[in-house]
Design an enzyme around this catalytic site. Sequence first.
Site, PDB file in Angstrom:
ATOM      1  NE  ARG A 107      39.451  38.216  35.359  1.00  0.00           N
ATOM      2  CZ  ARG A 107      40.526  37.661  35.873  1.00  0.00           C
ATOM      3  NH1 ARG A 107      41.223  36.786  35.165  1.00  0.00           N
ATOM      4  NH2 ARG A 107      40.938  37.957  37.074  1.00  0.00           N
ATOM      5  CB  THR A 111      32.989  31.306  35.931  1.00  0.00           C
ATOM      6  OG1 THR A 111      32.711  32.592  35.343  1.00  0.00           O
ATOM      7  CG2 THR A 111      31.761  30.786  36.633  1.00  0.00           C
ATOM      8  CG  ASP A 203      40.841  45.126  39.179  1.00  0.00           C
ATOM      9  OD1 ASP A 203      40.779  46.031  38.311  1.00  0.00           O
ATOM     10  OD2 ASP A 203      39.956  44.268  39.305  1.00  0.00           O
ATOM     11  CG  ASP A 206      39.283  47.969  41.178  1.00  0.00           C
ATOM     12  OD1 ASP A 206      38.284  48.446  40.593  1.00  0.00           O
ATOM     13  OD2 ASP A 206      39.242  46.948  41.876  1.00  0.00           O
TER      14      ASP A 206
HETATM   15  C1  PRP Z   1      40.459  42.802  33.490  1.00  0.00           C
HETATM   16  C2  PRP Z   1      41.438  43.247  32.423  1.00  0.00           C
HETATM   17  C3  PRP Z   1      41.071  42.378  31.255  1.00  0.00           C
HETATM   18  C4  PRP Z   1      40.664  41.080  31.932  1.00  0.00           C
HETATM   19  C5  PRP Z   1      41.799  40.106  31.777  1.00  0.00           C
HETATM   20  O1  PRP Z   1      39.236  43.371  33.302  1.00  0.00           O
HETATM   21  O2  PRP Z   1      41.378  44.612  32.145  1.00  0.00           O
HETATM   22  O3  PRP Z   1      40.021  42.887  30.463  1.00  0.00           O
HETATM   23  O4  PRP Z   1      40.449  41.389  33.310  1.00  0.00           O
HETATM   24  O5  PRP Z   1      41.457  38.873  32.311  1.00  0.00           O
HETATM   25  P1  PRP Z   1      41.307  37.555  31.423  1.00  0.00           P
HETATM   26  O6  PRP Z   1      42.482  37.526  30.516  1.00  0.00           O
HETATM   27  O7  PRP Z   1      41.328  36.458  32.452  1.00  0.00           O
HETATM   28  O8  PRP Z   1      39.993  37.625  30.704  1.00  0.00           O
HETATM   29  P2  PRP Z   1      38.002  43.139  34.319  1.00  0.00           P
HETATM   30  O9  PRP Z   1      37.170  41.977  33.884  1.00  0.00           O
HETATM   31  O10 PRP Z   1      38.522  43.115  35.726  1.00  0.00           O
HETATM   32  O11 PRP Z   1      37.097  44.409  34.069  1.00  0.00           O
HETATM   33  P3  PRP Z   1      37.367  45.955  34.389  1.00  0.00           P
HETATM   34  O12 PRP Z   1      38.475  46.415  33.450  1.00  0.00           O
HETATM   35  O13 PRP Z   1      36.065  46.592  34.085  1.00  0.00           O
HETATM   36  O14 PRP Z   1      37.791  46.077  35.828  1.00  0.00           O
HETATM   37  N1  URA Z   2      42.725  41.559  35.480  1.00  0.00           N
HETATM   38  C1  URA Z   2      43.489  42.445  36.170  1.00  0.00           C
HETATM   39  O1  URA Z   2      43.176  43.653  36.208  1.00  0.00           O
HETATM   40  N2  URA Z   2      44.569  41.979  36.802  1.00  0.00           N
HETATM   41  C2  URA Z   2      44.933  40.687  36.783  1.00  0.00           C
HETATM   42  O2  URA Z   2      45.962  40.323  37.386  1.00  0.00           O
HETATM   43  C3  URA Z   2      44.125  39.785  36.070  1.00  0.00           C
HETATM   44  C4  URA Z   2      43.027  40.252  35.417  1.00  0.00           C
END
Ligand code: PRP
Ligand code: URA
Length: 212
Positions: A107, A111, A203, A206
């Site tokens: 994400r 945005t 997150d 993380d």
């Molecule tokens: C997080 C999560 C989802 C997304 C959800 O991933 O694991 O994939 O955000 O958010 P949304 O419903 O608003 O799209 P992130 O983009 O943080 O990537 P990562 O798992 O690599 O940390």
């Molecule tokens: N992605 C995450 O990992 N946590 C949130 O709360 C939203 C998006």
Amino acid sequence: MEKIDNVFEMDHPLIQHKISILRNKMTGTNEFRKIVEEIAILMGYEALRDLPLHDVEMVTPIEKCRTPVIEGKKIAIVPILRAGLGMVSGLLALVPAAKVGHIGLYRDETTHEPHEYYCKLPSPIDERLIVVLDPMLATGGSAVEAVNFIKQRGGKNIKFMAIIAAPEGIRKLHEAHPDVALYVGHVDRELNEDAYICPGLGDAGDRIFGTK
Ligand code: PRP
Ligand code: URA
């Protein structure tokens, strides 16, 4: 939140208890990862309850019989990178013969729009049950994109598993893809201005991988 068809919220006390451990900011990476895997097993048990069976011939120590089995190879488990990876071992514990695809999405911090960086699915994809994994369904942008990729490549029979979801994300995924069965561990209150789920667990990527 209103009841939406094709959305199944888990009410099992074990799942609710384990989600509470994930929410605790004092839960460290080791335990967090282990609990995500355990929740994936419990949710997978529910999500796969309509798996088709077919009879095969088996010889017991007593006699020959026909007995039902699933076709594990016809199942594709597709985690959304990174956080969905934490759920894969749980699903593979249930269906060891399943194939595994990967969709890489992140994400944009400003945005909140999803960006694709990887997509590799088991082939052929059209005849398989596809179980998409991501612990967090927030705005729903990543989930909608992931299902778009799968459908563009021929996927038809799709389930989506999320440990925590915001009502906004559920609505967005359901409106874009009403045919996708959605399994949610818990529906949280709302998103904050950074599009994080409240109360959520922070997150997920993380916390699973120990990054910050
Ligand atoms: C997080 C999560 C989802 C997304 C959800 O991933 O694991 O994939 O955000 O958010 P949304 O419903 O608003 O799209 P992130 O983009 O943080 O990537 P990562 O798992 O690599 O940390
Ligand atoms: N992605 C995450 O990992 N946590 C949130 O709360 C939203 C998006």
